[in-house]
Scaffold this motif. Structure first.
Motif, mmCIF file in Angstrom:
data_model
loop_
_atom_site.group_PDB
_atom_site.id
_atom_site.type_symbol
_atom_site.label_atom_id
_atom_site.label_comp_id
_atom_site.label_asym_id
_atom_site.label_seq_id
_atom_site.Cartn_x
_atom_site.Cartn_y
_atom_site.Cartn_z
ATOM 1 N N GLY A 196 -3.892 6.522 6.109
ATOM 2 C CA GLY A 196 -2.665 7.077 5.658
ATOM 3 C C GLY A 196 -1.797 7.523 6.625
ATOM 4 N N ASN A 203 2.329 -5.493 2.772
ATOM 5 C CA ASN A 203 2.235 -4.350 2.015
ATOM 6 C C ASN A 203 0.980 -4.045 2.300
ATOM 7 N N VAL A 204 0.129 -4.402 3.094
ATOM 8 C CA VAL A 204 -1.360 -3.953 3.082
ATOM 9 C C VAL A 204 -1.459 -2.573 3.976
ATOM 10 N N GLY A 205 -2.256 -1.664 3.229
ATOM 11 C CA GLY A 205 -1.925 -0.148 3.942
ATOM 12 C C GLY A 205 -0.880 0.550 3.511
ATOM 13 N N PRO A 238 1.361 2.334 0.244
ATOM 14 C CA PRO A 238 0.902 2.985 -1.063
ATOM 15 C C PRO A 238 1.511 1.692 -2.182
ATOM 16 N N ILE A 239 0.768 1.800 -3.104
ATOM 17 C CA ILE A 239 1.287 0.841 -4.144
ATOM 18 C C ILE A 239 1.674 1.741 -5.360
ATOM 19 N N GLY A 240 1.924 2.686 -5.347
ATOM 20 C CA GLY A 240 2.213 3.691 -6.515
ATOM 21 C C GLY A 240 3.201 2.975 -7.467
ATOM 22 N N ARG A 241 3.356 3.624 -8.645
ATOM 23 C CA ARG A 241 4.365 3.103 -9.389
ATOM 24 C C ARG A 241 5.917 3.401 -9.102
ATOM 25 N N GLY A 263 5.663 8.208 -3.354
ATOM 26 C CA GLY A 263 4.095 7.965 -3.739
ATOM 27 C C GLY A 263 3.502 9.325 -4.280
ATOM 28 N N ASN A 264 3.516 10.384 -3.658
ATOM 29 C CA ASN A 264 3.046 11.642 -4.394
ATOM 30 C C ASN A 264 3.738 11.845 -5.868
ATOM 31 N N LYS A 273 2.375 9.637 -8.275
ATOM 32 C CA LYS A 273 0.788 9.979 -8.623
ATOM 33 C C LYS A 273 0.841 11.317 -9.441
ATOM 34 N N THR A 284 2.078 10.256 -13.156
ATOM 35 C CA THR A 284 0.895 9.535 -13.805
ATOM 36 C C THR A 284 -0.151 10.249 -14.205
ATOM 37 N N GLY A 303 -5.335 15.204 -1.652
ATOM 38 C CA GLY A 303 -5.351 13.722 -0.854
ATOM 39 C C GLY A 303 -4.043 13.125 -0.992
ATOM 40 N N LEU A 333 -0.138 12.011 0.049
ATOM 41 C CA LEU A 333 0.242 11.448 1.474
ATOM 42 C C LEU A 333 1.145 12.944 2.080
ATOM 43 N N GLY A 369 -9.956 11.645 -1.890
ATOM 44 C CA GLY A 369 -9.444 12.647 -0.674
ATOM 45 C C GLY A 369 -8.373 12.082 0.225
ATOM 46 N N LEU A 407 -5.112 -1.572 5.456
ATOM 47 C CA LEU A 407 -4.596 -2.046 6.934
ATOM 48 C C LEU A 407 -5.389 -3.353 7.310
#
Lengths: 459, 219
Positions: A29, A46-48, A50-53, A386-387, A390, A393, A419, A421, B99, B189
């Motif tokens: 992160g 998109n890898v890595g 956040p995939i949040g809503r 992202g936060n 989350k 949700t 945890g 971002l 976490g 990643l």
């Protein structure tokens, strides 16, 4: 005066031991890898991330910075811009060009009453933040409030306390460097002691510009040039320097103990402004470490940067990119042998980029191509979204299963936020205002001010 | 005549009481509701880099126990005791936390959280564990887990402890294979990271009795 928001201590050994793959994992992160970001596989983009809503957003204030936020949001898939607001019609029209589907209004209350809006971004003049932020939190919105939070410490405290009490809402201060992966990489580096014992720091922001916006009539003139009046402006150090002061305080892991300032109006003397266009401040940190800060609107030489000096090396940060300049007697860290090096006059800087040695070996270019060159604002907005997604949700899931139990929900969200971002919250936002506004006071009155612990206390 | 009238009345009264008593005995269930505090869940696994774990504290749902369900550890129930219990559990996937948000998002994606927001469990059968240690109320529970939209049968041993007059704590551990539930973890990643198939689960579930006895929920 210890910063309560600090990360766990790192030893030099820990840092060196984990300087590649395991460090990367421990900082998930936080640290980007250029080679992966430039993958030929489109899906890897998109890898890595956040995939949040998706989060429905409303933006209040469409001046230059507000439109920058709007433009950045429009590139983030999770940001659904559903409302925009500005009291000045031409700015609203310009905003509509970027967000044509959003409801446009000149009344911020209409944005807050819009049930569709989950999160608001407040980019109005600083002295208007308090009223809008408090109303937004009361309306149950997630709030991203630009830095500085306010032009007075009282206003900033009111905002911070309201944010603290609104535990179901995510509150983020616009100290965007706090969300930048490269800054987190540097934080680990500096905290590990890899530059030796901190000696001093300096930072600057230099421009040749008036800081004045053009306006068609006297009313608009007053509205748009609020930065030029002491009644509404936190000055250069409060509006701009606050970001660098916050970065230094974060990196040095200490709040300053005192500040001495000087200010002059040298270049822009003919428009009746009473805010200095050239300032210097010295902030005293514990253990004899001092940060020298200067800013001017009269000369643009060397633009803006920060330098952190240690007994083993100096670290220069420019545009969120960084280089290390080692002393000849500094211990060999190992990896720097392979790292990219850049020349600065008679000095050689070792690029401080995550996985820099691999980049060099792969011919990927190094610092210029990394996430360091990516807009810090983009990272900050992604973190906020992202936060916020989350938390929203989690609140919904909790209520569906357990109904209304605010105390238990508060505990659950506290666990969840551990945890989150990385982003500047209400405490960091408030601390930075106290430091910057007291520095501005020292500048205007050309005096030394000793910080009191209770000024930072939010109960 | 008088005595016969009394006799008939007594018989009728007896029959009415018996009619009332029979269903009452069969339907005396106690409902315990999952509480937002006091529960915990831990999932542990491996990867080529390091072991991982995620934890949660929210276990929702209910259990309904028939009146004769053994909850007194001092009175060991007979091995062949017929136990009637109804248990349905829901764990919001978003309540599982690693976490770091990035790892959370990786986990939620692997568990198809957007389509299947909860891990669900439904008890099918429960029996006394005959070789339980003295003083422990242990049971063999057979049920179904629904994870990431896939339903699989599970058997595990659970311990039920009475916390106080109105609260029970159910403890247990089990294991599953990610592949059984179609879970594929995409490494963050794009790292060359492989996640082990086996996952260990340990939980403690606190449930509290509702104020009034309730009938079993309709299926």
């Amino acid at each position: 005066m210890k910063n309560p928001q600090r990360l766990p201590d790192l030893s030099r050994r820990t840092f060196l031991k984990g300087s590649s793959f395991s460090t990367l994992m421990s900082m998930l992160g936080g640290v980007p890898l250029v080679a992966q970001e430039k993958s030929a596989d489109p899906a890897a983009a998109n890898v890595g991330k956040p995939i949040g809503r998706p989060v429905n957003c409303g933006l209040i204030g469409l001046g230059p910075w507000g439109r920058e936020i709007l433009a950045t949001l429009s590139k983030i898939p999770e940001a659904h811009i559903v409302a925009i607001c500005d009291t000045y019609a031409p700015m609203l029209r310009r905003g509509q060009q970027t967000a044509p589907k959003a409801t446009a209004t000149d009344d911020y209350k209409a944005v807050l009453q819009n049930k569709e809006v989950e999160a608001v971004f407040i980019a109005t003049p600083t002295h208007q933040h308090r009223e809008i932020t408090l109303a937004a939190l009361k309306a149950g919105k997630h709030v991203y409030c630009e830095a500085p939070l306010a032009h007075t410490i009282d206003d900033a405290r009111a905002i911070a306390l309201a944010a603290k009490a609104s535990f179901k809402s995510v509150f983020q201060s616009g100290l965007q460097a706090r969300s930048h992966p490269q800054r987190h990489f540097l934080l680990q580096f500096i905290r590990s002691g890899a530059m030796g014992k901190p000696v001093m720091a300096r930072a600057q922001w230099h421009r040749k510009q008036s800081w004045r916006f053009t306006s068609p009539n006297p009313e608009r003139e007053k509205e748009v040039n609020w930065r030029l009046s002491r009644k509404t402006s936190p000055g250069l150090i409060g509006e701009v320097g606050i970001h660098q002061l916050d970065a230094a305080t974060w990196f040095l892991d200490q709040r300053p103990q005192a500040v001495t300032g000087f200010g002059s109006l040298i270049k822009w003397t003919e428009d009746n402004r009473d805010v200095p266009d050239t300032i210097q401040a010295v902030l005293e940190y514990p253990q004899g470490v001092q940060l020298t800060y200067d800013s001017t609107l009269a000369n643009s030489f060397e633009s803006d940067y920060e330098v952190y000096y240690g007994t083993d090396s100096a670290i220069m940060v420019r545009d969120n990119k960084a280089w290390m300049f080692k002393e000849v007697d500094a211990p060999l860290l190992g990896w720097e042998v392979y790292a990219r090096k850049d020349s600065f006059y008679k000095e050689t800087g070792i690029a401080l980029v995550a996985n820099a040695s691999k980049l060099e070996a792969q011919g990927e270019g190094g610092a210029e191509d990394t996430a360091a060159a990516t807009n810090a604002l983009s990272f900050a907005l992604e973190a906020f979204l992202g936060n916020a997604g989350k938390v929203a949700t989690a609140v919904k899931d909790f209520k569906e299963n357990f109904g209304e139990d605010d105390e238990a929900l508060k505990e659950h969200l506290a666990d969840l936020r551990k945890g989150r971002l990385p982003a500047a919250g209400y405490q960091e936002g408030f601390d930075s205002v106290v430091i910057a506004l007291k520095a501005n006071e020292a500048i205007l009155e050309k005096k030394r001010i000793v910080f009191q612990q209770e000024w930072f206390d939010l109960g | 005549m008088k005595s016969s009238i009394f006799s008939i009345r007594n018989v009728v009264l007896g029959l009415v009481l018996a009619a009332l008593a029979l269903p009452t005995a069969a339907e005396t269930w106690t409902r315990y509701q999952g509480q937002p505090r006091g529960s915990k869940l831990k999932l542990e696994g491996t990867s080529t880099l390091h072991d991982w774990s995620v934890e949660g504290k929210l276990i929702a749902g209910f259990m309904e126990l028939e009146s004769n369900f053994p909850l007194d550890p001092a009175a060991k129930p007979p091995a062949d005791a017929k136990l009637n219990a109804k248990v349905e559990v829901k764990i919001p996937v978003t309540s599982l936390l690693s976490g770091t948000q990035l790892m959370d998002e990786v986990m939620y994606e692997a568990m198809k959280q957007k389509q299947y927001k909860d891990i669900q469990y439904r008890l099918k059968q429960i029996s006394v564990k005959t070789d339980a240690p003295a003083g422990a109320l242990q049971f063999n529970a057979v049920g179904e887990f629904s994870i990431a939209g896939m339903l699989r049968t599970n058997s595990m041993v659970v311990t039920i402890e009475r916390v106080d007059a109105t609260r029970l704590k159910v403890k247990g551990d089990t294991a599953f294979k990610m592949s059984d539930y179609g879970i594929k973890v995409r490494a963050p990643l794009a790292l060359p990271l492989k996640v082990g198939d086996d996952v260990k689960v340990a939980f403690e579930w606190l449930a509290a009795q509702k104020a009034e006895a309730a009938k079993p929920a309709e299926k």
